[in-house]
Design a protein around this motif. Structure first.
Motif, PDB file in Angstrom:
ATOM      1  N   UNK A  36      -8.904   7.856 -26.759  1.00  0.00           N
ATOM      2  CA  UNK A  36      -9.961   6.975 -27.249  1.00  0.00           C
ATOM      3  C   UNK A  36     -10.781   6.478 -26.083  1.00  0.00           C
ATOM      4  N   UNK A  37     -12.069   6.543 -26.235  1.00  0.00           N
ATOM      5  CA  UNK A  37     -12.976   6.129 -25.160  1.00  0.00           C
ATOM      6  C   UNK A  37     -13.624   4.814 -25.562  1.00  0.00           C
ATOM      7  N   UNK A  38     -13.652   3.863 -24.644  1.00  0.00           N
ATOM      8  CA  UNK A  38     -14.351   2.599 -24.875  1.00  0.00           C
ATOM      9  C   UNK A  38     -15.472   2.522 -23.840  1.00  0.00           C
ATOM     10  N   UNK A  39     -16.712   2.447 -24.317  1.00  0.00           N
ATOM     11  CA  UNK A  39     -17.848   2.324 -23.395  1.00  0.00           C
ATOM     12  C   UNK A  39     -18.281   0.866 -23.419  1.00  0.00           C
ATOM     13  N   UNK A  40     -18.225   0.200 -22.282  1.00  0.00           N
ATOM     14  CA  UNK A  40     -18.628  -1.212 -22.215  1.00  0.00           C
ATOM     15  C   UNK A  40     -19.991  -1.296 -21.564  1.00  0.00           C
ATOM     16  N   UNK A  41     -20.862  -2.155 -22.111  1.00  0.00           N
ATOM     17  CA  UNK A  41     -22.241  -2.192 -21.622  1.00  0.00           C
ATOM     18  C   UNK A  41     -22.765  -3.608 -21.581  1.00  0.00           C
ATOM     19  N   UNK A  42     -23.849  -3.730 -20.827  1.00  0.00           N
ATOM     20  CA  UNK A  42     -24.589  -4.981 -20.826  1.00  0.00           C
ATOM     21  C   UNK A  42     -26.023  -4.653 -21.175  1.00  0.00           C
ATOM     22  N   UNK A  43     -26.665  -5.571 -21.891  1.00  0.00           N
ATOM     23  CA  UNK A  43     -28.072  -5.371 -22.233  1.00  0.00           C
ATOM     24  C   UNK A  43     -28.836  -6.560 -21.692  1.00  0.00           C
ATOM     25  N   UNK A  44     -29.981  -6.258 -21.087  1.00  0.00           N
ATOM     26  CA  UNK A  44     -30.809  -7.332 -20.535  1.00  0.00           C
ATOM     27  C   UNK A  44     -31.933  -7.602 -21.523  1.00  0.00           C
ATOM     28  N   UNK A  45     -31.956  -8.825 -22.024  1.00  0.00           N
ATOM     29  CA  UNK A  45     -32.890  -9.172 -23.095  1.00  0.00           C
ATOM     30  C   UNK A  45     -33.801 -10.281 -22.606  1.00  0.00           C
ATOM     31  N   UNK A  46     -35.088 -10.118 -22.879  1.00  0.00           N
ATOM     32  CA  UNK A  46     -36.027 -11.194 -22.554  1.00  0.00           C
ATOM     33  C   UNK A  46     -36.362 -11.912 -23.849  1.00  0.00           C
ATOM     34  N   UNK A  47     -36.073 -13.191 -23.883  1.00  0.00           N
ATOM     35  CA  UNK A  47     -36.328 -13.970 -25.099  1.00  0.00           C
ATOM     36  C   UNK A  47     -36.888 -15.310 -24.669  1.00  0.00           C
ATOM     37  N   UNK A  48     -38.078 -15.632 -25.157  1.00  0.00           N
ATOM     38  CA  UNK A  48     -38.760 -16.880 -24.776  1.00  0.00           C
ATOM     39  C   UNK A  48     -38.839 -17.011 -23.251  1.00  0.00           C
ATOM     40  N   UNK A  49     -39.267 -15.928 -22.603  1.00  0.00           N
ATOM     41  CA  UNK A  49     -39.433 -15.851 -21.130  1.00  0.00           C
ATOM     42  C   UNK A  49     -38.138 -16.170 -20.369  1.00  0.00           C
ATOM     43  N   UNK A  50     -36.991 -16.129 -21.078  1.00  0.00           N
ATOM     44  CA  UNK A  50     -35.696 -16.266 -20.391  1.00  0.00           C
ATOM     45  C   UNK A  50     -35.011 -14.912 -20.477  1.00  0.00           C
ATOM     46  N   UNK A  51     -34.238 -14.621 -19.405  1.00  0.00           N
ATOM     47  CA  UNK A  51     -33.494 -13.366 -19.465  1.00  0.00           C
ATOM     48  C   UNK A  51     -32.069 -13.671 -19.893  1.00  0.00           C
ATOM     49  N   UNK A  52     -31.674 -12.986 -20.963  1.00  0.00           N
ATOM     50  CA  UNK A  52     -30.296 -13.146 -21.428  1.00  0.00           C
ATOM     51  C   UNK A  52     -29.556 -11.851 -21.162  1.00  0.00           C
ATOM     52  N   UNK A  53     -28.265 -11.983 -20.986  1.00  0.00           N
ATOM     53  CA  UNK A  53     -27.460 -10.770 -20.834  1.00  0.00           C
ATOM     54  C   UNK A  53     -26.517 -10.713 -22.026  1.00  0.00           C
ATOM     55  N   UNK A  54     -26.656  -9.620 -22.788  1.00  0.00           N
ATOM     56  CA  UNK A  54     -25.739  -9.401 -23.907  1.00  0.00           C
ATOM     57  C   UNK A  54     -24.730  -8.362 -23.469  1.00  0.00           C
TER      58      UNK A  54
END
Length: 1435
Positions: A1239-1257
């Motif tokens: 079983x393979x688990x791929x872990x990731x981060x997404x960089x999101x810009x919301x209301x001129x703030x950068x969030x990391x999901x």
């Protein structure tokens, strides 16, 4: 027309009888007055002869007269006044009502079943009185006096002298021109002298002697001694003497009062404002004995001028007949008529009438007829003898009669009394009176012609009328009834003579005749023709009779009947006959009811309501008004408003009569009982900032059968887990909201101190708003008291005690026009017991009130006020819910039976814990696979501790509370630089390429063997939540892999520490709605590595290819994805290192980009693998500088949960059951070679810009690899629908499916690998043959012995293949046979021979394999797919 007591053959002779005048002395009048009767009234019951009478006609033929009756009346010199006649008729009609308890006739016509009164006695009374009270007129002689009785008493001083005086008086009245009334038939009227003798007081000797003297003077035929008063009235009467007079006198009791010569009676009208009823007072009941002798001027039908306020024929409407008659009846109630008369006296009076008729009257009539006949024959110039000229008239030389319209209006023409035309008429009338209808017809016919020739229209109409009646009454019916004669007469009377009274007489007679012949249609037309505006009473009666004609036809005309009954009712109402009006409307209602004629129904009901109210029949009034309101009314809003106010007004009056009685049932608004919903529990709290309460169950949620089934399954699942995998037999799913879809066959359970909300569905059918005030539930309660151990005492029923059950009252509830609206009413149970919710109680009112609508004035008491409650009544409506129809047994299927519906009868049980759940930072939108951390707060809001808290969901892969051990669960989100939800470890950059290995057991994460992964115990501290306590727990969420909106149901289960017999557990529901958007798609394949250098691996290595595609469309504001780590989890395999790591350490994927990764996987060491254990090895390959510990929570939680949901999916069955067990074993072995559990688990981060703030999901995707070479996906694949195939109608020959393994499966038994130099330099100019050594490695992948054949001969099927390979040859042995033990590796040294330079493919050896202990049936070619290219260079 309705049925009558008399037939028409009896009615007409009774209506036209010989009239006799009576003239009494005062003393004689006094004697009769002792019996409370006048002389004429004394004779009335005996005026019909009991035997047949004979007389001779002018031709000396014997003529028999049957049932002859004479009419004796006191002489009056004033004609009756029309107003008095009107009043008399009005009283007669109102005094005759249908008998109480009369069984009505049921007539079935079409689909109507009507209850009708077959007879109409009021009409017969009216007709009789009308015909009797007709004033005498000059154009006819039927009611002129033929004779006069002169009555004196034996007790007078000079009786004979008294007779002379009376005789002179009669002569003066008849022949003096001062008196135009009464009318006399012929100049020489028969005088008959009657001596009255009072037996009890008078001297009989004297009476006899006076009688002898009278006989001498007047002849035996002309006088009579009548003895009366054989007893004194003051004597106590032992014997009951019958009173034959009352039936005659009751008909006109007011006339009685006047006919005692008391003078006119005054009627005062007293208007009573409240009831609109008028009472008549001031009736003078005393009898004056003395007084003026023979007050001739006062006719019995004379009214006081003051009371006759109108001269129209129908009189003032406000003189109400009902009450006047009632007063008069009261006056007469105590009077006994004929108190001084014995039965012998009755016989004497009867004998007297016989004698008078036989000896006096009939001979006189016979003589008069002869004289008139002789006069007519002897009159010269008139060939009008009735017996010689009749043939001439009937022989055919008829003169065409002129139509009415051609004739001049000469109704004013008057004949002198001796005119020959009148003599014919006189003779005709005399013949008619003695029932000689043949002769009468001939005379009338002759007279008719004479009158028409002279254009004397009034006379002609009279002759036509009587000719028609005579023709009908002729014995043997020689000629048909000439109805056209009657029609002409009616038209003449009405249009030319303007005499409605005579026209009415014609219509009454003709209609009766037509009815007797069954000609109902013609009779109805005739009756309707005479309805007019001048008399409401007459019109009402005739319309009613016309209606009866329509219903009595051969095929009854029901609707015409009903329509004319309505018209009759309207006219009765105008005539002041309220009871008759009400009766007509009620009879018509039977026809209109329920046929969809709503406006007609409304009109009828409204009128019935009003009339009933006027007559103080309040219950009927309420019922009628109720009908108007509850039928789907098509009236205008204003009209409906008027109806409603009338109803409320009437209702108020009814309720005031019995203020302490039970509350009445109100008709408005409608309640849809089956839509009643009952909710147990508190209302849901609204979201408070970041806190969001569990949705649970509320009345605002629509019922959905699918979701309710899901909740039921979830509850069954958790209950069976708690009960060691078995559902208890008495388990019933918890129902917090009961509606028409829920199972309401059992009594629902409610908990004490928790509110019960009842939602009642109201509908206002009217176009006017309804205002309900003080609206609350009506209930009864049976409290239970727990005494001692488990004994429950049931006490009396309690109603309305607030300490037992608190009741919420809604002060105002407005339902707009035609609106459906629900009211939610609460009860607060404070005691255990049985509660029964009966209905609702409220004040019904409307908010506005206008004055008059469509001419219907508002009743008094309706105070107009803008938007204020105009008027309201208190009442109730019951909630009666019909249960479901039963359909289980045969009996239930064949009959209509309904089960119980007990949603309104809850049992109040003892206290239970009550849980509230709040979600903090709970997201509404996630990326697919995104991990987010939230918190759940559990609060116990009851007074009982709760325990055993569990949560169950159909989507366990969506959330986790962390592992069982604290080590595996990160403490707080601040454990890393990015506030990650994961447990992270900072790594050094050297260990980038190789994997970091850790292990964990699935048992740690609640996913044990055989357990239900859906049911999760909530890790409460001490497993108990005390009253008022709250606890917050972390909760990790993972976005589902499919994009879209997901509804995820959580069911929280908890129990009380104290075991309750009735409620074992409670539940709380929550539905989370998550919207997921696309993130990454991961596809992976695994294949065997051809390199065999890693010898210690024994089974060889695998290559894992992972394709990651960024499918996010940048709507979610995602800039890019970073793949931070790829981890493997397996019991047997682990990732070892990344093969193609590029220079760029970060694996970044912008929108729509794809990245490819390749990893090397090796098998775990033997000591790490134990088949029985649930231990998994986790290996992490990191692409950043931070390791996410994949074996800890939440990464491992979600991995295990996705794995368990993957395992639940049905696996494709590749094995087919055959008879040979060995075949199956072989198949299993071969299959095992193809299987890989990685079983393979791929872990990731997404960089999101919301209301001129950068969030990391952050998030993770899982790929489950099962089969070598088969591609696996992280997202569910859509099933392609199978293509349509043609139907096959034959049976396949081979029914058993071949159990051969596929070539693909067998190709994995042996792994081959060629080892050779990539390029080889050879000096071809020195040596033409180039020999290259090649090593062929054969590796057995299976756990069994395998026989291998290696064939080196080229087998090319086409010249193209030669071109591809280039031409080279293997030297040495061309075929090898080997046996490879389990997982053995064998090497073969081969030589290849080349003759040219070039690029060659060495992959031509063909390998055949078969399991050693099997037959060759499984052999197959094992061609290596990898090309082995070698470059041969020339040096």
């Amino acid at each position: 027309m309705a049925q009558c007591v008399q037939s028409v053959q009896e009615l007409i002779p009774d209506s036209f009888v010989p009239c006799v005048a009576a003239l009494c002395s005062d003393e004689a009048e006094r004697l009769t007055r002792l019996n409370h009767l006048s002389f004429a009234e004394l004779l009335k019951p005996f005026s019909r002869l009991t035997s047949e009478v004979h007389m001779r006609d002018p031709n000396n033929q014997l003529h028999i007269i049957k049932n002859l009756k004479i009419a004796v009346s006191n002489i009056t010199t004033q004609p009756p006044q029309p107003g008095a006649i009107r009043k008399l008729l009005n009283d007669v009609v109102s005094g005759s009502q249908p008998a109480e308890g009369l069984v009505a006739n049921v007539i079935t016509a079409g689909d109507y079943d009507l209850n009708l009164s077959a007879t109409t006695p009021w009409f017969e009374s009216y007709r009789e009185t009308f015909l009797q009270s007709m004033p005498a007129s000059d154009h006819e002689f039927l009611n002129h006096y033929l004779a006069c009785m002169l009555v004196a008493s034996s007790g007078e001083a000079e009786p004979v002298e008294q007779f002379s005086k009376l005789s002179q008086e009669q002569h003066r009245i008849q022949h003096n021109n001062d008196y135009s009334y009464p009318k006399w038939f012929i100049p020489n009227t028969l005088k008959y002298y009657v001596l009255l003798h009072d037996v009890s007081a008078g001297d009989e000797q004297r009476a006899e002697s006076i009688y002898e003297e009278m006989k001498q003077k007047y002849g035996t035929q002309g006088c009579y001694l009548l003895k009366i008063n054989s007893r004194t009235s003051n004597r106590t009467s032992d014997e009951q003497i019958p009173d034959p007079w009352s039936q005659y006198l009751q008909k006109n009791s007011i006339q009685n009062q006047e006919s005692y010569e008391d003078g006119p009676c005054t009627i005062t009208s007293n208007k009573n404002s409240d009831s609109n009823l008028l009472s008549l007072d001031g009736l003078d009941n005393e009898v004056k004995v003395d007084g003026l002798p023979n007050n001739f001027r006062a006719h019995p039908l004379q009214l006081d001028p003051a009371s006759d306020s109108s001269n129209s024929t129908d009189g003032p409407d406000h003189v109400k007949s009902a009450s006047s008659l009632h007063e008069a009846k009261k006056a007469n109630a105590g009077i006994i008529h004929g108190a001084c008369l014995t039965l012998t006296d009755h016989d004497r009076i009867r004998q007297f009438i016989q004698e008078f008729t036989f000896r006096g009257l009939l001979p006189h009539i016979e003589k008069t007829i002869r004289q008139l006949n002789d006069q007519l024959i002897s009159r010269k110039g008139l060939s009008r003898s009735l017996f010689s000229a009749t043939k001439k008239w009937f022989s055919g030389s008829k003169v065409p009669e002129k139509s009415i319209n051609e004739l001049k209006n000469t109704s004013g023409l008057l004949y002198p009394p001796e005119a020959p035309e009148l003599q014919i008429r006189k003779m005709a009338d005399l013949c008619f009176l003695v029932q000689h209808y043949d002769l009468a017809y001939s005379c009338y016919h002759t007279a008719k012609k004479d009158f028409l020739n002279d254009q004397a229209m009034l006379y002609a109409a009279g002759a036509l009328e009587m000719a028609a009646v005579s023709a009908f009454l002729q014995p043997g019916a020689p000629r048909p009834y000439p109805a056209h004669y009657m029609d002409t007469a009616i038209q003449t009377y009405r249009d030319i003579c303007k005499n409605m009274v005579l026209a009415e007489r014609c219509v009454l007679l003709s209609a009766e005749i037509l009815k007797s012949q069954g000609k109902y249609s013609e009779a109805a037309a005739l009756l309707i023709r005479l309805t007019s505006e001048d008399s409401d009473l007459r019109s009402a009666l005739l319309l009613e009779q016309a209606a009866h004609c329509f219903i009595n036809m051969k095929s009854p005309m029901v609707r015409k009947y009903a329509f004319h009954m309505i018209l009759a009712g309207h006219r009765f109402s105008k005539a002041g006959q309220k009871k008759h009006a009400l009766r007509c409307y009620c009879q018509a209602m039977q026809v209109y009811k329920g046929k969809g004629w709503s406006l007609a129904e409304d009109h009828i009901n409204f009128t019935i309501g009003r009339q009933s109210y006027t007559l103080r029949q309040l219950d009927n009034a309420v019922s009628a008004f109720r009908h108007i309101l509850i039928n789907e009314s098509k009236q205008s809003a204003a009209q409906q408003g008027a109806f409603l106010r009338e109803y409320l007004y009437v209702y108020k009056n009814v309720s005031q009569l019995s203020p302490d009685g039970p509350l009445p049932q109100l008709p408005l608004p409608y309640i849809n009982s089956s839509a009643t919903r009952v909710f147990f529990g508190h209302d849901r709290r609204p979201a408070d900032g970041e806190k969001q309460a569990a949705t649970h169950v509320s009345l605002d949620q629509e019922y959905d059968s699918e979701s309710s089934q899901q909740w039921r399954e979830l509850e069954e699942q958790v209950v069976s887990v708690v009960n060691r995998g078995v559902l208890p037999p008495n388990f019933h799913p918890t129902q917090y909201c009961l509606n028409s879809y829920s199972d309401n066959s059992r009594f629902p359970l409610a908990v004490v101190e928790e509110p019960i909300t009842v939602e009642v569905a109201f509908r206002n059918p009217l176009k006017v708003p309804l205002l309900l005030t003080d609206l609350s539930l009506l209930w009864k309660f049976q409290p239970k008291y727990v005494s001692g151990k488990d004994n429950e005492e049931v006490k009396e029923l309690v109603k309305g005690e607030p300490e037992m059950i608190g009741t919420e009252v809604i002060s105002e509830f407005l339902i707009n026009s035609e609106e459906s609206k629900v009211a939610r009413l609460k009860l607060f149970p404070h005691h255990i017991g049985e509660l029964h919710i009966l209905g609702v109680v409220y004040n019904l009112g409307t908010i506005q009130c206008s004055v008059a609508v469509d001419g219907i004035g508002a009743l008094p008491g309706c105070h107009t006020g803008k938007h204020s409650l105009s008027m309201s009544v208190r009442g109730r409506q019951d909630l009666e819910i019909q249960g479901p129809r039963l359909n289980n047994t045969k009996e239930e299927k064949t009959s209509i039976k309904y089960g119980p519906d007990r949603r309104l009868d809850p049992i109040i049980t003892e206290e239970m814990p009550l849980l509230e759940v709040f979600f903090i930072h709970f997201p509404t939108g996630l990326l697919c696979g995104e991990i987010r951390k939230a918190y759940v707060e559990f609060v116990n809001v009851s007074k009982c501790p709760l325990t055993g808290l569990k949560v169950v969901s159909k989507r366990p892969e969506f959330f986790t509370f962390g592992g069982n051990t604290a080590v595996l669960t990160p403490l707080s989100p601040s454990a890393s630089e990015n506030c990650s939800a994961y447990k992270t470890v900072v790594t050094d950059s050297t260990s980038v390429c190789t994997a970091l290995v850790s292990s964990a057991s699935s048992v740690d994460f609640g996913i044990g063997i055989g357990s239900q992964p859906e049911v999760i115990s909530v890790p409460l501290p001490d497993t108990v939540l005390l009253p008022g306590a709250s606890v917050q727990l972390p909760m990790w969420l993972r976005g589902p892999d499919e994009e879209g909106v997901h509804e995820i149901n959580f069911l929280f289960y908890y129990e009380s520490i104290k075991k309750q017999p009735k409620i074992r557990h409670r539940i709380l529901r929550h539905t989370a709605v998550i919207c997921t958007s696309r993130s990454l798609n991961v596809r992976a394949t695994v294949c065997r590595s051809n390199s065999l250098e890693d010898e210690e691996g024994r089974g060889g290595n695998m290559l894992v290819f992972v394709d990651v595609e960024n499918t996010n469309t940048s709507e979610a504001g995602v800039k890019e994805f970073h793949i931070v780590q790829v981890s493997s989890s397996s019991k047997h395999w682990k990732l070892q290192k990344s093969v193609n790591l590029s220079e760029n350490k970060d694996a970044k994927l912008a929108s729509r980009e794809k990245g490819k990764f390749c990893f090397k996987a090796t098998q775990c060491k033997e000591d790490e693998v134990t088949e029985a254990s649930e231990k998994y090895t986790f290996a992490d390959i990191i692409f950043g500088n931070e390791q996410i510990v994949s074996s800890a929570s939440p990464c491992a939680d979600f991995f295990y949960r996705s794995l368990s949901s993957e395992l639940k999916k049905p696996q494709a069955q590749s094995l087919v059951h055959t008879e040979k067990q060995s075949v199956e074993d072989v198949m299993r072995l071969i299959q095992k070679c193809n299987e890989v559990d990685l079983n393979i688990v791929v872990l990731w981060k997404a960089y999101v810009v919301e209301d001129s703030k950068q969030l990391i999901l952050e998030g993770q995707h899982h790929v489950v690899l099962r089969t070598i070479g088969k591609e696996a996906f992280s997202y569910p694949q859509k099933q392609e629908p199978p293509e349509m195939e043609l139907l096959k109608f034959f049976r396949p020959e081979n029914t058993t499916v071949s159990s051969r393994p596929s070539a693909e499966q067998l190709s994995n038994l042996i792994k081959t690998s060629l080892h050779y130099p990539e390029s080889f330099n050879h000096p071809f100019h020195q040596k033409s043959l180039c020999l290259v050594p090649v090593t062929l490695l054969l590796s057995n992948c299976s756990k069994a012995d395998v026989d291998v054949i290696v064939d080196l001969r080229h087998k090319t099927t086409s010249p193209e293949a030669l071109e591809i390979h280039g031409s080279f040859t293997w030297l040495g042995q061309t075929q090898y046979k080997l046996q490879l033990k389990s997982q053995e590796i064998h090497s073969l040294q081969l030589k290849a021979c080349f003759v040219h330079t070039g690029v060659y493919n060495l992959g031509t050896p063909r390998v055949f394999a078969k399991l050693s202990d099997q037959v060759t049936v499984f052999e197959t070619s094992q061609q290596s797919s990898m090309p082995a290219l070698i470059i041969i260079n020339n040096v």
